[in-house]
Design an enzyme around this catalytic site. Structure first.
Site, PDB file in Angstrom:
ATOM      1  N   GLU A 164      11.144   5.975  11.732  1.00  0.00           N
ATOM      2  CA  GLU A 164      11.816   5.255  12.810  1.00  0.00           C
ATOM      3  C   GLU A 164      12.838   6.145  13.513  1.00  0.00           C
ATOM      4  O   GLU A 164      12.978   6.116  14.744  1.00  0.00           O
ATOM      5  CB  GLU A 164      12.501   4.004  12.240  1.00  0.00           C
ATOM      6  CG  GLU A 164      12.589   2.861  13.210  1.00  0.00           C
ATOM      7  CD  GLU A 164      12.774   1.530  12.502  1.00  0.00           C
ATOM      8  OE1 GLU A 164      12.138   0.547  12.921  1.00  0.00           O
ATOM      9  OE2 GLU A 164      13.566   1.460  11.548  1.00  0.00           O
TER      10      GLU A 164
ATOM     11  N   GLU B 126      10.944   8.650  15.640  1.00  0.00           N
ATOM     12  CA  GLU B 126      10.415   7.995  16.835  1.00  0.00           C
ATOM     13  C   GLU B 126      11.512   7.778  17.871  1.00  0.00           C
ATOM     14  O   GLU B 126      11.295   7.968  19.078  1.00  0.00           O
ATOM     15  CB  GLU B 126       9.782   6.663  16.454  1.00  0.00           C
ATOM     16  CG  GLU B 126       9.096   5.966  17.609  1.00  0.00           C
ATOM     17  CD  GLU B 126       8.413   4.673  17.194  1.00  0.00           C
ATOM     18  OE1 GLU B 126       7.832   4.025  18.096  1.00  0.00           O
ATOM     19  OE2 GLU B 126       8.455   4.301  16.010  1.00  0.00           O
TER      20      GLU B 126
ATOM     21  N   CYS C   5      10.926  -3.506  10.954  1.00  0.00           N
ATOM     22  CA  CYS C   5      10.771  -3.740   9.518  1.00  0.00           C
ATOM     23  C   CYS C   5      10.837  -5.213   9.125  1.00  0.00           C
ATOM     24  O   CYS C   5      10.470  -5.573   8.005  1.00  0.00           O
ATOM     25  CB  CYS C   5      11.823  -2.953   8.738  1.00  0.00           C
ATOM     26  SG  CYS C   5      13.499  -3.291   9.277  1.00  0.00           S
TER      27      CYS C   5
ATOM     28  N   SER D 212       9.326  -0.351  17.446  1.00  0.00           N
ATOM     29  CA  SER D 212       8.919   0.835  16.694  1.00  0.00           C
ATOM     30  C   SER D 212       7.517   0.673  16.121  1.00  0.00           C
ATOM     31  O   SER D 212       7.119  -0.424  15.717  1.00  0.00           O
ATOM     32  CB  SER D 212       9.912   1.099  15.555  1.00  0.00           C
ATOM     33  OG  SER D 212       9.425   2.110  14.688  1.00  0.00           O
TER      34      SER D 212
ATOM     35  N   LYS E  36       7.162 -11.857   4.243  1.00  0.00           N
ATOM     36  CA  LYS E  36       6.440 -10.695   3.721  1.00  0.00           C
ATOM     37  C   LYS E  36       5.049 -11.088   3.230  1.00  0.00           C
ATOM     38  O   LYS E  36       4.137 -10.255   3.191  1.00  0.00           O
ATOM     39  CB  LYS E  36       7.237 -10.039   2.589  1.00  0.00           C
ATOM     40  CG  LYS E  36       8.466  -9.275   3.060  1.00  0.00           C
ATOM     41  CD  LYS E  36       8.071  -8.060   3.865  1.00  0.00           C
ATOM     42  CE  LYS E  36       9.264  -7.260   4.318  1.00  0.00           C
ATOM     43  NZ  LYS E  36       8.891  -6.114   5.169  1.00  0.00           N
TER      44      LYS E  36
ATOM     45  N   GLU F  95       3.073 -10.909   6.280  1.00  0.00           N
ATOM     46  CA  GLU F  95       2.921  -9.513   6.698  1.00  0.00           C
ATOM     47  C   GLU F  95       1.819  -8.806   5.918  1.00  0.00           C
ATOM     48  O   GLU F  95       1.005  -8.074   6.499  1.00  0.00           O
ATOM     49  CB  GLU F  95       4.242  -8.770   6.519  1.00  0.00           C
ATOM     50  CG  GLU F  95       4.181  -7.310   6.960  1.00  0.00           C
ATOM     51  CD  GLU F  95       5.454  -6.544   6.666  1.00  0.00           C
ATOM     52  OE1 GLU F  95       5.918  -5.799   7.551  1.00  0.00           O
ATOM     53  OE2 GLU F  95       5.989  -6.677   5.544  1.00  0.00           O
TER      54      GLU F  95
ATOM     55  N   GLU G  25      -4.404  -5.381  10.206  1.00  0.00           N
ATOM     56  CA  GLU G  25      -4.270  -3.943  10.489  1.00  0.00           C
ATOM     57  C   GLU G  25      -3.743  -3.146   9.298  1.00  0.00           C
ATOM     58  O   GLU G  25      -3.788  -1.907   9.312  1.00  0.00           O
ATOM     59  CB  GLU G  25      -3.346  -3.719  11.699  1.00  0.00           C
ATOM     60  CG  GLU G  25      -1.905  -4.127  11.509  1.00  0.00           C
ATOM     61  CD  GLU G  25      -1.617  -5.539  11.997  1.00  0.00           C
ATOM     62  OE1 GLU G  25      -0.494  -5.795  12.471  1.00  0.00           O
ATOM     63  OE2 GLU G  25      -2.521  -6.401  11.894  1.00  0.00           O
TER      64      GLU G  25
ATOM     65  N   CYS H 216      18.256  -9.194   4.877  1.00  0.00           N
ATOM     66  CA  CYS H 216      17.315  -9.573   3.810  1.00  0.00           C
ATOM     67  C   CYS H 216      18.008 -10.192   2.600  1.00  0.00           C
ATOM     68  O   CYS H 216      17.373 -10.917   1.829  1.00  0.00           O
ATOM     69  CB  CYS H 216      16.522  -8.346   3.355  1.00  0.00           C
ATOM     70  SG  CYS H 216      15.695  -7.466   4.691  1.00  0.00           S
TER      71      CYS H 216
END
Length: 390
Positions: free
Chosen positions: A137, A140, A166, A186, A225, A228, A233, A377
């Site tokens: 990150e 980037e 994230c 990102s 999560k 996710e 993908e 989190c």
């Protein structure tokens, strides 16, 4: 009863609902519907799976149902599967609450011991992958800054500002409501997914294992999560990066069901093969932590200087929206200082104005961190539920 489907389970409103309307004030997307005095329901299409309604309902009327523990136990009992587990930093300071310890007690070494007793073949720390995310990150961001400055060779970098990627609840919110903002998000995977990919590739190679025999489990403070890890993908290696996600609460239940005396366990350490990490990874789970960690990387690479003081105090705090400016000397520009403007948003409900400024071309920021859960989190939807605070 209406349900919002999660990976291997659901968040649902039960008959305990008192129609107090508290959940509607908590929900960041308006997914919870119902008039005051009428039982509420969840609109699946608007739900981002964050679980904030679940941990904030004063009557315990919102719950999650999951068969994940049974699936993990089945994998642990399968001699043909090599089961590895990763744990996020926010889990270690919350798990102890489920066993009567004071909130905030760091139980990571007892957690490692408990996971080994449960039968996991390798016990790792997600902090390793958090460092990978920080590196990706931060790099980037540098490419995007260079592109904006007209530095040759960076013409294909994405636009500024760059949003963090994230938090899966935030990413889903962006996809659902503001798809036009996605070029600003990102491209880096979250630490959970990076670790899963590493476990099915690099780790498999080094341990001389068939990637297909590896069953990758993560313990997360976050219900999103679960969503996710099931995204299509995330099979870059040809195998699903993360096979199963259990929350802090679900791990506690697994430990209790196994009859493990958690409080009296001897301390153990995580496996170190891919377990080394930095302090930057440790702060990942609190609001501002991703921003601070990435700034450390970006500052050193852009300036060519080693930071004497690594703490960026300006990005810390618990205000829903915070901003700061960090002066970064750019080595490629002869040391000319660039004021890098950053913004931290904790709570997705506060991000709309920030996004609308970006889309209108009037944003002053270079880098924007978004975490759905208030405080980050550490207050995720998979954490212990403290009814005594109501």
């Amino acid at each position: 009863m209406s349900t919002a489907v999660l990976n291997n389970g659901v968040i649902h409103v039960s008959d305990k609902c008192k129609a107090c309307d508290h959940c509607t004030s908590i929900c960041p997307t308006g997914a919870i519907q119902g008039r005051l005095g009428e039982k509420h329901h969840i609109e699946v299409g608007k739900c981002i799976n964050c679980g904030q309604c679940l941990i904030n309902c004063p009557f315990g009327a919102i719950d999650d149902f999951s068969m994940v523990n049974e699936r993990i136990i089945k994998a642990l009992d399968n001699p043909n599967q090599f089961v590895v587990v990763q744990e996020a930093p926010a889990v270690r300071v919350a798990l102890g609450e489920e066993f009567g310890l004071a909130p905030g007690t760091n139980v990571k070494h007892k957690m490692y011991a408990a996971l080994r007793k449960l039968g996991f073949d390798k016990v790792y720390d997600t902090e390793f992958a958090a460092d990978l995310t920080i590196t990706e990150e931060g790099t980037e961001l540098i490419h995007r800054v260079f592109n904006a400055l007209g530095v040759p060779g960076f013409e294909h970098a994405g636009p500024l500002p760059q949003f963090t990627s994230c938090c899966p609840a935030w990413v889903k919110y962006a996809e659902d409501k503001y798809p036009q903002i996605l070029p600003h998000v990102s491209t880096a995977k979250s630490p959970q997914q990076m670790f899963g990919a590493v476990s099915k590739t690099y780790l498999a190679e080094k341990l001389n294992l068939d990637p297909g025999s590896i069953y990758s489990v993560s313990v997360m403070p976050c219900t999103a999560k679960k969503y996710e890890c099931d995204r299509p993908e995330f099979i870059a290696s040809g195998y699903k990066d993360v096979d199963a996600v259990m929350t802090t609460r679900e791990l506690a239940q697994m430990i209790k069901t196994a009859g493990i005396d958690f409080v009296n366990l001897h301390d153990e350490r995580a496996d170190q093969f891919i377990g080394s990490s930095t302090g930057a990874a440790t702060i990942f789970g609190v609001t501002g932590g991703v921003m601070e960690a990435a700034l450390r990387t970006a500052y050193e690479v852009l300036s060519g200087e080693t930071l004497g003081k690594v703490d960026f105090q300006a990005v810390r705090g618990l205000k829903p929206v915070r901003e700061a400016v960090v002066e970064v000397p750019i080595q490629a520009l002869g040391g000319k200082a660039l004021p890098v403007s950053v913004c931290i948003v904790t709570g997705t409900k506060h991000v709309d104005r920030i996004i609308e400024d970006v889309l209108a071309g009037r944003s002053k920021y270079h880098f924007i961190e978004v975490m759905n859960c208030p405080g980050g989190c550490i207050n995720g939807g998979g954490q212990p539920i403290r009814r005594d605070t109501y």
